[in-house]
Design a protein around this motif. Structure first.
Motif, PDB file in Angstrom:
ATOM      1  N   ASP A 224      27.148  31.361 -10.245  1.00 20.31           N
ATOM      2  CA  ASP A 224      27.492  30.254  -9.339  1.00 20.31           C
ATOM      3  C   ASP A 224      26.255  29.574  -8.766  1.00 20.31           C
ATOM      4  O   ASP A 224      26.216  28.365  -8.586  1.00 20.31           O
ATOM      5  N   LEU A 228      25.630  25.489  -8.874  1.00 18.74           N
ATOM      6  CA  LEU A 228      25.509  24.816  -7.563  1.00 18.74           C
ATOM      7  C   LEU A 228      24.156  24.115  -7.450  1.00 18.74           C
ATOM      8  O   LEU A 228      24.065  22.976  -6.981  1.00 18.74           O
ATOM      9  N   ILE A 294      33.645  23.294   1.529  1.00 17.88           N
ATOM     10  CA  ILE A 294      33.535  24.333   0.496  1.00 17.88           C
ATOM     11  C   ILE A 294      33.988  25.671   1.087  1.00 17.88           C
ATOM     12  O   ILE A 294      33.521  26.081   2.154  1.00 17.88           O
ATOM     13  N   TRP A 296      34.659  29.834   0.317  1.00 13.42           N
ATOM     14  CA  TRP A 296      34.312  30.894  -0.622  1.00 13.42           C
ATOM     15  C   TRP A 296      34.599  32.262  -0.026  1.00 13.42           C
ATOM     16  O   TRP A 296      34.812  32.399   1.176  1.00 13.42           O
ATOM     17  N   THR A 309      23.675  32.769  -3.142  1.00 14.80           N
ATOM     18  CA  THR A 309      24.696  31.804  -3.564  1.00 14.80           C
ATOM     19  C   THR A 309      25.332  31.146  -2.337  1.00 14.80           C
ATOM     20  O   THR A 309      25.582  29.939  -2.322  1.00 14.80           O
ATOM     21  N   SER A 310      25.579  31.933  -1.303  1.00 20.35           N
ATOM     22  CA  SER A 310      26.114  31.354  -0.063  1.00 20.35           C
ATOM     23  C   SER A 310      25.141  30.320   0.498  1.00 20.35           C
ATOM     24  O   SER A 310      25.554  29.266   1.012  1.00 20.35           O
ATOM     25  N   ILE A 313      25.411  27.045  -1.405  1.00 17.57           N
ATOM     26  CA  ILE A 313      26.576  26.255  -0.990  1.00 17.57           C
ATOM     27  C   ILE A 313      26.203  25.415   0.224  1.00 17.57           C
ATOM     28  O   ILE A 313      26.466  24.213   0.291  1.00 17.57           O
ATOM     29  N   ALA A 330      31.286  24.309   5.838  1.00 19.70           N
ATOM     30  CA  ALA A 330      31.227  25.559   5.088  1.00 19.70           C
ATOM     31  C   ALA A 330      32.247  26.541   5.647  1.00 19.70           C
ATOM     32  O   ALA A 330      32.283  26.784   6.856  1.00 19.70           O
TER      33      ALA A 330
END
Ligand code: SF4
Length: 687
Positions: A224, A228, A294, A296, A309-310, A313, A330
């Motif tokens: 991811d 991204l 977004i 997640w 990855t966070s 985002i 977020a």
């Protein structure tokens, strides 16, 4: 019938299952739960899902713990509370004297109330003198919090569920929301249908929301971060970034732009398997959308690069100007009813309530003055470090409250070995869990319906729950037990009610300064931060970001491939997640007969291609083996998974997926990489 009506009691409560935080009235007569009535919950209106509505039979289960139990050889014998407290004082006293306070550790519970999380960390810090306290957000959402703390400040949803509902584009990455956050997912479905909201889903598995999406992308596992960053680079290269917003509000733009250089469309295609056309469509749609949220969850966080990855985002939201306005932001989706609150109220090794750092002398001084003690200076051990410290002979005693550590932590066999080495293990729960089998002392606690307190849902909303039933047998609310232990150790606590705890929290915690039980009465709620005058914060960052200079910051990153990839022997990738009907290992839901009937046992999803290759059909049993353990499980052939990917619900005590998961963790937070598991599948003979 009037008599009968008079015996019916209606009590406002908050769901004990997921982080959506549905609130409703529970109708009871004596100990019978007659019905659940959602009337006007701030997070759910008049909705609930199957768990909130029907999964309450565990309250009266014959498996409820109703008295303290002490280990005697291989069995447990009932003892009085008084004897239990004496035993704790004796054992803890001895261990502390011989090895110091850091030989003890505490695990708080995301099913318990905020007040209980606060008291658990106070017990560890003030009474015992250690910062060794953590909670199960370490297994799920700590990487998401880290990504947001790095870039925008608060480790929490930046807006409310209503913002998600009003966004023009919702992107869900690595979250099976229709099953894990059903009522929230329903609000997205409604918005899609009635408001033309667009939905993009990125996942390795085609779950319900993927089927409903306007665009569904299936990147390779653990990549991811790459797509991204690729989207961000494309947006930047094609002048689609919101540069006015970036210049005004975001630091480190140059470094970030440079860090994106490797993420060309060719590179992204090669690593993620997503075509260049897909990437271009994706980037254009995100850049053009007026408002983007977004969402997640663990499909992102439970990787070695979960925090990174966070962070990606959040970087992308900053580049596209999707903060500071309604309908943007977020949204890490919190799993448990109170996993957000467990951290917010200080049950972490490095912070007091409200994320105030333990290594900040001024903050520590404030708590020392209020609590009348000297506090430990250094950050304590997190969950993972505790297991390592036991193996290293440094940690001698643990107190686990409301968590089935053996089945929730990764690499269950190794965790079991560790717990067996402890000199003294206390497990406090409502039922006899797998972890109870390892305990020296078991303490009977009361579930949410038997106590007062507050929970924080995924959107930082603090909500009140009221006692509907008396505690069963000799079980007690966790806050009562914590106070009894503290006072047996000489602390002199005097909380008459959880509201007294909240008064103390508000006094010591700037982000909770205006939280009072009066302001939380009935269905009223507050979203933190809450100013002293009671003004709360449905949408964060309207005037500034929560970093020192009031600006956000890009956080440049380098992509690191996953810790564990498929090999010749372990040739299949095993993913795991939740089922709608069950919660976690099913300690509560498997004790609700109606729910158990729908999904009686665990299974593994196998793609039609793989099933054909191995000559197996739905119903066949297979053995899954990883380097860490094995399970026997039934096959469900399903096109939700593709190729050599498997998917297994995590909701099982009998064949837990965590016998297969390993000990790799997220680089930044030590969250286990539950989603990076490779296995071998052996077909078992037909019965
Ligand atoms: Fe409970 Fe979550 Fe279902 Fe709401 S959506 S009823 S909070 S499990």
């Amino acid at each position: 019938s009037e008599m009968r009506h008079q015996r019916v009691k209606r009590t406002k409560t908050v769901c004990t299952y997921c982080g959506v935080g549905c609130s409703f009235e529970v109708w009871t007569r004596d100990r019978h739960i007659l019905k659940i009535e959602p009337t006007h919950g701030p997070a759910n209106g008049i909705s609930t899902c199957v768990k909130g509505k029907f999964a309450w039979d565990f309250i009266n289960s014959p498996d409820r713990l109703t008295q303290p139990l002490m280990r005697q050889g291989d069995t447990f014998v009932p003892i009085t509370w008084d004897a239990a407290l004496d035993l704790i004082a004796e054992k803890w006293g001895k261990i502390k004297e011989e090895h110091g306070p850091d030989a003890l550790a505490f695990i708080a519970s995301s099913k318990c109330t905020n007040e209980e999380s606060y008291l658990m960390q106070k017990l560890a810090r003030q009474v015992v003198g250690t910062n060794n306290i953590d909670n199960c957000s370490r297994y799920c959402q700590t990487p998401a919090s880290m990504g947001l703390q790095r870039t925008v400040g608060y480790g929490a949803d930046s807006g409310s569920i209503s913002d998600i509902e009003m966004a023009s584009l919702v992107i869900i990455v690595g979250a099976n929301s229709a099953e894990s956050h059903p009522v929230l997912a329903t609000r997205i479905k409604r918005s899609q249908k009635h408001r033309g909201q667009r939905l993009i889903v990125a996942d390795i598995r085609k779950h319900e929301m993927a089927e409903r999406a306007d665009m569904f992308i299936q990147p390779n596992p653990s990549t991811d971060e790459v797509w991204l960053s690729g989207v961000a680079k494309y947006i930047l290269d094609h002048n689609l970034a919101k540069m006015a917003f970036v210049h005004k509000w975001v630091n480190k733009f140059e470094e970030y732009a440079k860090s994106l250089e490797p993420f060309t469309l060719e590179y992204v295609e090669q690593v993620t398997g997503l075509s260049q056309d897909t990437m271009i469509t994706l980037a254009n749609e995100i850049a053009a959308a007026p408002t983007v949220c977004i969402l997640w969850a663990m499909g992102v966080t439970q990787h070695c690069g979960g925090a990174d990855t966070s962070t990606c985002i959040s970087n992308l939201l900053l580049l596209t100007g999707n903060y500071m306005r309604p309908g943007t932001g977020a949204y890490p989706l919190r799993g448990h009813n109170n996993v957000q609150g467990a951290s917010d109220f200080g049950s972490m090794p490095n912070i007091f309530s409200g994320y105030q750092k333990v290594d900040d002398a001024e903050i520590r001084g404030k708590f020392e003055a209020d609590w009348g003690c000297t506090l430990p200076v250094n950050k304590g051990l997190d969950n993972r470090e505790m297991i390592e410290a036991i193996h290293a002979g440094k940690l001698k005693a643990m107190y686990i409250k409301g968590e089935d550590t053996i089945t929730s932590d990764s690499n269950a066999n190794d965790v079991g070995e560790a717990l067996r080495k402890l000199d003294f293990l206390i497990v406090q729960d409502i039922n006899f869990s797998v972890t109870c089998e390892y305990a020296d002392l078991i303490l009977p606690a009361s579930p949410s319906l038997e106590k007062d307190g507050t929970f924080v849902n995924t959107e930082r909303r603090i909500q009140r729950l009221y006692k509907a039933l008396e505690p069963l047998g000799e079980s007690k609310p966790d806050w009562v037990i914590l106070q009894m232990i503290a006072n047996r150790l000489g602390a002199g606590w005097d909380y008459k009610h959880p509201s007294d705890v909240m008064v103390e929290v508000a006094r010591l915690t700037p982000s909770m300064a205006g939280v009072t039980y009066e302001r939380l009465e009935g269905f009223k709620s507050l979203q933190w931060p809450v100013a002293k005058d009671g003004t709360d914060t449905p949408l964060c960052y309207t005037e500034k970001f929560a970093l020192p200079d009031g600006k956000a910051t890009f956080w440049p990153l380098v992509y690191v491939p996953p810790s564990e990839e498929v090999s010749a022997k372990y040739d299949l990738h095993l993913n795991n997640g939740r089922l709608l009907e069950h919660f976690e290992q099913g300690s509560m839901t498997y004790r609700s007969p109606g729910i158990k009937e729908i999904t009686p046992e665990n299974f593994v999803e196998v793609s039609p291609e793989l099933a054909a290759e191995r000559g197996i059909a739905t119903g066949r049993y297979v053995q899954l083996t990883s380097p860490y353990g094995r399970v026997r499980v039934q096959v469900l052939v399903s096109d939700r998974v593709k190729g050599k990917q498997l998917y297994m619900p995590l909701n099982s005590v009998a064949e837990p997926v965590n016998k297969l998961t390993g000990s790799h963790t997220d680089r930044a937070t030590h969250t286990p990489a539950f989603k990076e598991t490779s296995v071998e599948m052996t077909v078992l003979p037909e019965m």
